[in-house]
Write a protein that holds these residues in place. Sequence first.
Motif, PDB file in Angstrom:
ATOM      1  N   LYS A  15      45.462  34.134  58.524  1.00 33.80           N
ATOM      2  CA  LYS A  15      46.007  32.760  59.002  1.00 33.80           C
ATOM      3  C   LYS A  15      44.660  31.591  58.725  1.00 33.80           C
ATOM      4  CE  LYS A  15      49.536  34.329  61.905  1.00 33.80           C
ATOM      5  NZ  LYS A  15      49.343  35.605  61.725  1.00 33.80           N
ATOM      6  N   GLU A  16      45.132  30.418  58.577  1.00 33.07           N
ATOM      7  CA  GLU A  16      44.072  29.320  58.795  1.00 33.07           C
ATOM      8  C   GLU A  16      43.105  29.532  59.918  1.00 33.07           C
ATOM      9  OE1 GLU A  16      43.301  25.326  57.294  1.00 33.07           O
ATOM     10  OE2 GLU A  16      45.272  26.208  57.479  1.00 33.07           O
ATOM     11  N   GLY A  17      41.751  29.445  59.314  1.00 26.51           N
ATOM     12  CA  GLY A  17      40.482  29.475  60.425  1.00 26.51           C
ATOM     13  C   GLY A  17      40.215  31.254  60.507  1.00 26.51           C
ATOM     14  N   GLU A  18      41.235  32.055  60.251  1.00 28.02           N
ATOM     15  CA  GLU A  18      40.820  33.579  60.240  1.00 28.02           C
ATOM     16  C   GLU A  18      39.853  34.065  59.244  1.00 28.02           C
ATOM     17  OE1 GLU A  18      43.657  36.993  61.735  1.00 28.02           O
ATOM     18  OE2 GLU A  18      44.710  35.254  60.849  1.00 28.02           O
ATOM     19  N   GLU A  19      39.248  34.879  59.536  1.00 24.45           N
ATOM     20  CA  GLU A  19      38.230  35.361  58.441  1.00 24.45           C
ATOM     21  C   GLU A  19      38.944  35.910  57.423  1.00 24.45           C
ATOM     22  OE1 GLU A  19      34.705  38.512  58.081  1.00 24.45           O
ATOM     23  OE2 GLU A  19      35.579  38.066  60.164  1.00 24.45           O
ATOM     24  N   CYS A  20      38.475  35.626  56.127  1.00 28.64           N
ATOM     25  CA  CYS A  20      38.975  36.273  54.978  1.00 28.64           C
ATOM     26  C   CYS A  20      38.681  37.483  54.629  1.00 28.64           C
ATOM     27  CB  CYS A  20      38.739  35.156  54.015  1.00 28.64           C
ATOM     28  SG  CYS A  20      39.378  35.592  51.986  1.00 28.64           S
ATOM     29  N   HIS A  21      39.688  38.480  54.495  1.00 24.59           N
ATOM     30  CA  HIS A  21      39.083  39.791  54.162  1.00 24.59           C
ATOM     31  C   HIS A  21      39.324  40.215  52.583  1.00 24.59           C
ATOM     32  CE1 HIS A  21      38.499  41.027  57.960  1.00 24.59           C
ATOM     33  NE2 HIS A  21      39.794  40.435  58.482  1.00 24.59           N
ATOM     34  N   CYS A  22      39.558  38.916  51.831  1.00 24.72           N
ATOM     35  CA  CYS A  22      39.873  39.234  50.374  1.00 24.72           C
ATOM     36  C   CYS A  22      38.575  39.970  49.832  1.00 24.72           C
ATOM     37  CB  CYS A  22      39.613  37.825  49.396  1.00 24.72           C
ATOM     38  SG  CYS A  22      40.762  36.753  50.356  1.00 24.72           S
ATOM     39  N   GLU A  23      38.926  40.642  48.589  1.00 25.65           N
ATOM     40  CA  GLU A  23      37.946  41.477  48.138  1.00 25.65           C
ATOM     41  C   GLU A  23      37.810  41.128  46.684  1.00 25.65           C
ATOM     42  OE1 GLU A  23      37.838  46.202  48.060  1.00 25.65           O
ATOM     43  OE2 GLU A  23      39.679  45.636  49.085  1.00 25.65           O
ATOM     44  N   ASP A  24      36.645  41.198  46.181  1.00 25.68           N
ATOM     45  CA  ASP A  24      36.345  40.891  44.789  1.00 25.68           C
ATOM     46  C   ASP A  24      35.967  42.263  44.127  1.00 25.68           C
ATOM     47  OD1 ASP A  24      36.398  38.310  45.011  1.00 25.68           O
ATOM     48  OD2 ASP A  24      34.154  37.938  44.792  1.00 25.68           O
ATOM     49  N   THR A  25      36.959  42.570  42.979  1.00 24.03           N
ATOM     50  CA  THR A  25      36.672  43.631  42.182  1.00 24.03           C
ATOM     51  C   THR A  25      36.466  43.201  40.815  1.00 24.03           C
ATOM     52  OG1 THR A  25      39.134  43.882  41.697  1.00 24.03           O
ATOM     53  CG2 THR A  25      38.243  45.236  43.531  1.00 24.03           C
ATOM     54  N   ILE A  26      35.816  44.207  40.156  1.00 26.00           N
ATOM     55  CA  ILE A  26      35.562  44.084  38.745  1.00 26.00           C
ATOM     56  C   ILE A  26      36.594  44.789  37.709  1.00 26.00           C
ATOM     57  CG2 ILE A  26      33.641  44.302  36.943  1.00 26.00           C
ATOM     58  CD1 ILE A  26      32.489  42.840  39.187  1.00 26.00           C
ATOM     59  N   GLU A  27      37.299  44.179  36.803  1.00 26.07           N
ATOM     60  CA  GLU A  27      38.144  44.890  36.206  1.00 26.07           C
ATOM     61  C   GLU A  27      38.004  44.505  34.612  1.00 26.07           C
ATOM     62  OE1 GLU A  27      41.920  43.591  37.310  1.00 26.07           O
ATOM     63  OE2 GLU A  27      41.633  44.022  39.364  1.00 26.07           O
ATOM     64  N   GLU A  28      38.411  45.215  33.734  1.00 28.24           N
ATOM     65  CA  GLU A  28      38.346  45.056  32.514  1.00 28.24           C
ATOM     66  C   GLU A  28      39.655  44.239  31.877  1.00 28.24           C
ATOM     67  OE1 GLU A  28      37.814  48.670  29.859  1.00 28.24           O
ATOM     68  OE2 GLU A  28      37.636  47.436  28.103  1.00 28.24           O
ATOM     69  N   LYS A  29      39.387  43.165  31.248  1.00 29.76           N
ATOM     70  CA  LYS A  29      40.359  42.000  31.173  1.00 29.76           C
ATOM     71  C   LYS A  29      40.490  41.801  29.419  1.00 29.76           C
ATOM     72  CE  LYS A  29      42.045  37.222  31.974  1.00 29.76           C
ATOM     73  NZ  LYS A  29      41.702  36.178  32.648  1.00 29.76           N
ATOM     74  N   THR A  30      41.712  41.912  29.022  1.00 25.88           N
ATOM     75  CA  THR A  30      41.831  41.411  27.426  1.00 25.88           C
ATOM     76  C   THR A  30      41.724  40.041  27.392  1.00 25.88           C
ATOM     77  OG1 THR A  30      43.013  43.689  27.197  1.00 25.88           O
ATOM     78  CG2 THR A  30      43.226  41.710  25.403  1.00 25.88           C
ATOM     79  N   LEU A  31      40.956  39.471  26.702  1.00 20.65           N
ATOM     80  CA  LEU A  31      40.974  37.958  26.785  1.00 20.65           C
ATOM     81  C   LEU A  31      42.016  37.329  25.641  1.00 20.65           C
ATOM     82  CD1 LEU A  31      37.106  37.599  26.905  1.00 20.65           C
ATOM     83  CD2 LEU A  31      38.851  37.847  28.730  1.00 20.65           C
ATOM     84  N   ASN A  32      42.287  38.118  24.577  1.00 26.32           N
ATOM     85  CA  ASN A  32      42.799  37.460  23.422  1.00 26.32           C
ATOM     86  C   ASN A  32      44.440  37.605  23.543  1.00 26.32           C
ATOM     87  OD1 ASN A  32      41.791  39.990  22.853  1.00 26.32           O
ATOM     88  ND2 ASN A  32      42.058  39.494  20.550  1.00 26.32           N
ATOM     89  N   VAL A  33      45.180  37.088  22.885  1.00 30.25           N
ATOM     90  CA  VAL A  33      46.796  37.254  22.968  1.00 30.25           C
ATOM     91  C   VAL A  33      46.975  38.336  21.770  1.00 30.25           C
ATOM     92  CG1 VAL A  33      47.599  35.234  23.984  1.00 30.25           C
ATOM     93  CG2 VAL A  33      47.469  35.514  21.448  1.00 30.25           C
ATOM     94  N   MET A  34      46.165  38.467  20.811  1.00 28.69           N
ATOM     95  CA  MET A  34      46.157  39.215  19.591  1.00 28.69           C
ATOM     96  C   MET A  34      47.461  39.077  18.589  1.00 28.69           C
ATOM     97  SD  MET A  34      45.069  42.918  21.134  1.00 28.69           S
ATOM     98  CE  MET A  34      45.925  42.973  22.560  1.00 28.69           C
ATOM     99  N   THR A  35      48.425  38.251  18.737  1.00 29.78           N
ATOM    100  CA  THR A  35      49.417  37.939  17.795  1.00 29.78           C
ATOM    101  C   THR A  35      48.673  36.955  16.771  1.00 29.78           C
ATOM    102  OG1 THR A  35      50.776  37.412  19.646  1.00 29.78           O
ATOM    103  CG2 THR A  35      51.790  36.979  17.294  1.00 29.78           C
ATOM    104  N   PRO A  36      48.679  37.386  15.540  1.00 28.68           N
ATOM    105  CA  PRO A  36      48.211  36.819  14.535  1.00 28.68           C
ATOM    106  C   PRO A  36      48.935  35.258  14.409  1.00 28.68           C
ATOM    107  CG  PRO A  36      49.246  38.672  13.513  1.00 28.68           C
ATOM    108  CD  PRO A  36      49.298  38.854  15.380  1.00 28.68           C
ATOM    109  N   ILE A  37      48.236  34.358  14.283  1.00 24.42           N
ATOM    110  CA  ILE A  37      48.920  33.058  14.178  1.00 24.42           C
ATOM    111  C   ILE A  37      50.008  32.898  13.353  1.00 24.42           C
ATOM    112  CG2 ILE A  37      47.236  32.216  12.545  1.00 24.42           C
ATOM    113  CD1 ILE A  37      47.074  29.529  14.181  1.00 24.42           C
ATOM    114  N   TRP A  38      50.029  33.474  11.968  1.00 22.92           N
ATOM    115  CA  TRP A  38      51.178  33.528  11.172  1.00 22.92           C
ATOM    116  C   TRP A  38      52.409  34.280  11.941  1.00 22.92           C
ATOM    117  CZ3 TRP A  38      46.658  36.054  10.130  1.00 22.92           C
ATOM    118  CH2 TRP A  38      46.635  37.535   9.915  1.00 22.92           C
ATOM    119  N   LYS A  39      52.251  35.035  12.711  1.00 17.24           N
ATOM    120  CA  LYS A  39      53.502  35.491  13.162  1.00 17.24           C
ATOM    121  C   LYS A  39      54.037  34.927  14.418  1.00 17.24           C
ATOM    122  CE  LYS A  39      53.912  40.127  11.245  1.00 17.24           C
ATOM    123  NZ  LYS A  39      53.388  41.323  11.751  1.00 17.24           N
ATOM    124  N   LYS A  40      53.119  33.781  14.744  1.00 14.00           N
ATOM    125  CA  LYS A  40      53.865  33.095  15.896  1.00 14.00           C
ATOM    126  C   LYS A  40      54.961  32.246  15.671  1.00 14.00           C
ATOM    127  CE  LYS A  40      49.615  32.845  18.567  1.00 14.00           C
ATOM    128  NZ  LYS A  40      48.689  32.276  19.021  1.00 14.00           N
TER     129      LYS A  40
END
Length: 634
Positions: free
Chosen positions: A224-249
């Motif tokens: 809740k507002e004002g309450e301490e945040c227990h959010c966590e940061d994690t490290i994850e591997e992320k794929t950055l590109n969509v990979m569809t070749p432009i001509w197939k779009k």
Amino acid sequence: MAKKQFKAESKRLLDLMINSIYTNKEIFLRELISNASDAIDKLYYKSLTEGTNGLSRGDFKIFLSLNKKERTLSISDNGIGMTKEELETNLGTICKSGSGLFKDEELDDEKAAADIDIIGQFGVGFYSAFMVASKVEVISKAYGSDTAYHWVSTGADGYTITETEKEDYGTQIIVTLKEDTADEDYSRYLEEHTVETLVKKYSDYIRYPITMMVTVHHHDHDHKEGEECHCEDTIEEKTLNVMTPIWKKNKKEVKKEEYNEFYKNTFYDYADPLKVIHSSVEGVATYNALLYIPSKAPFNYYSKEYEKGLRLYASGVMIMDACKDLVPDYFSFVRGVVDSADLSLNISREMLQQDRQVQVIAKNIEKKIKSELLSMLKNKRDDYKTFWKTFGTQIKFGIYSSYGMQAENLKDLMMFLSSKEGDYTTLEEYVSRMKEEQQYIYYACGETKEKIAQLPQAERVLDAGYEILYLVEDVDEFTIKMMREFNDKEFRSISDDDLGLETEEDKKTIEQKTEENKDLFAFMKETLGDKVSSVKASARLKTHPVCISTEGGISLEMEKTLANQPDAANHIKAQKVLEVNTNHKIFSVICDLYKSDQEKAKVYTNLLYNQALLIEGMPIEDPVAFANAICELM
Ligand code: ADP
């Protein structure tokens, strides 16, 4: 350990990169990623065709990693890798095209600016890393080899290669970023956010995943507002590109900028293309094609070095970089990609040519290009003029070199400058403006439209109210001769001895004049000897005293063009006729001289002949004698 030096040409390019005035430094990342993708392509292709290594598409990836403390950005791939020799040749030499650029000259800004343009055309490649790096390292292990190597360079002082450990095959490029300066913030390439944005911007269509470890912030939604945040940061591997070749779009989902970026990255152009053609075809042949008409001709376009062809993919796997069989020579300027599921991966270059499927695709592509060009001509005339000025020569050459067989196919794409406002016109437009009694499509050859407009022969035709096509390129007249006609209207040069302008009455007058002055004309012909085949009264001249017309198939312009060719056997001469304006006051002078002073009449004859040559833009045979004769008269 002794440092090895870069090859001289490479060194020059390297200098340019290190002291780069190229503002778009961020493109180094796309270049390195694209190299990584190519290396994976090679290994994937090998696995598909040799089928020995059991690798599948899902096994490949490009991995990026950032290290703020070390100031490094690294790009790893599990592609084909490089042997020690390959590291030497691939990274120690550049300018494989052997264009003789980047000779070891002093670097000055103006030259550098010109070179940058050229770099743009080649693609900046691996060396672009030096725009942002103080040190570049390459750790690579070739597929199937046991030994890995470590290539290191801090720039112009050379590079070293040593043996190293690397678990898997593939390549890792480690870029140590330069220190920030007042003008340039190199540290931004260490930020996840920047790198992610750059991958999206330039490398989204790369068909292998480009991944990176990113910090993910998990929201704890309960608090809740004002309450301490227990959010966590994690490290994850992320794929950055969509990979569809432009001509197939889907066409609707691709922005113009994306099309343009893809074009520039893939085909090494620094300018946006003039036209993008994206089509998806199903039927006898099923394929996606993304084609581009460049706005500028590559610097080597009109030379033997230029190679036409479209990049060919079979179900998303590149099988050939430039497949020649997909575009005809007259459309060799078209760049692009064709991807078809109908093709076998194992197809060899020799087999491609025979392949039914490839032939069908090529036919379709040709039709598509032509119809897109015609629609550009109709709807975007300025673009079409740009196109025509850049690549029209190639299309004209297509007609010429096919001995006119392609004339029917290509005639509607043709444009020439014309006496109508000095602007470009199509042949159809010309014909639509022809006068009722006009028999021919008139044309004239010369260096520039201004020079042509001043030709004595042009006067009569223009005065009759007829339009003249101005042929200013060497290939033009040869092309017209191969075409012979357009929609049943014959072409006719204004230098031709029969212009179809004379009335019966005119013809009679000319015959009469020629007859009356028979002796004088014979005398003039004898004076000029082999230089002309005859001298006669002219029907076409109004204000000019003389002109040269030709008989037979070879025109003056063709003679000029052929004379410029290295092969001496081609030095064919036009059959010249000296036409004399019997209404001109000079004519009465020469008539009198012929009776009173034949020596002087000879001098005048030569002068008139030379004058006619000059107006035609032909060289005079003996300039000294010509100059002396004029002096004497003065
Ligand atoms: P280009 O990619 O235009 O050929 P580059 O200068 O970018 O020119 O690269 C030179 C060559 O180095 C490439 O053709 C390729 O053979 C080799 N190379 C570059 N990066 C890699 C990589 N990540 N893996 C394998 N080979 C690579």
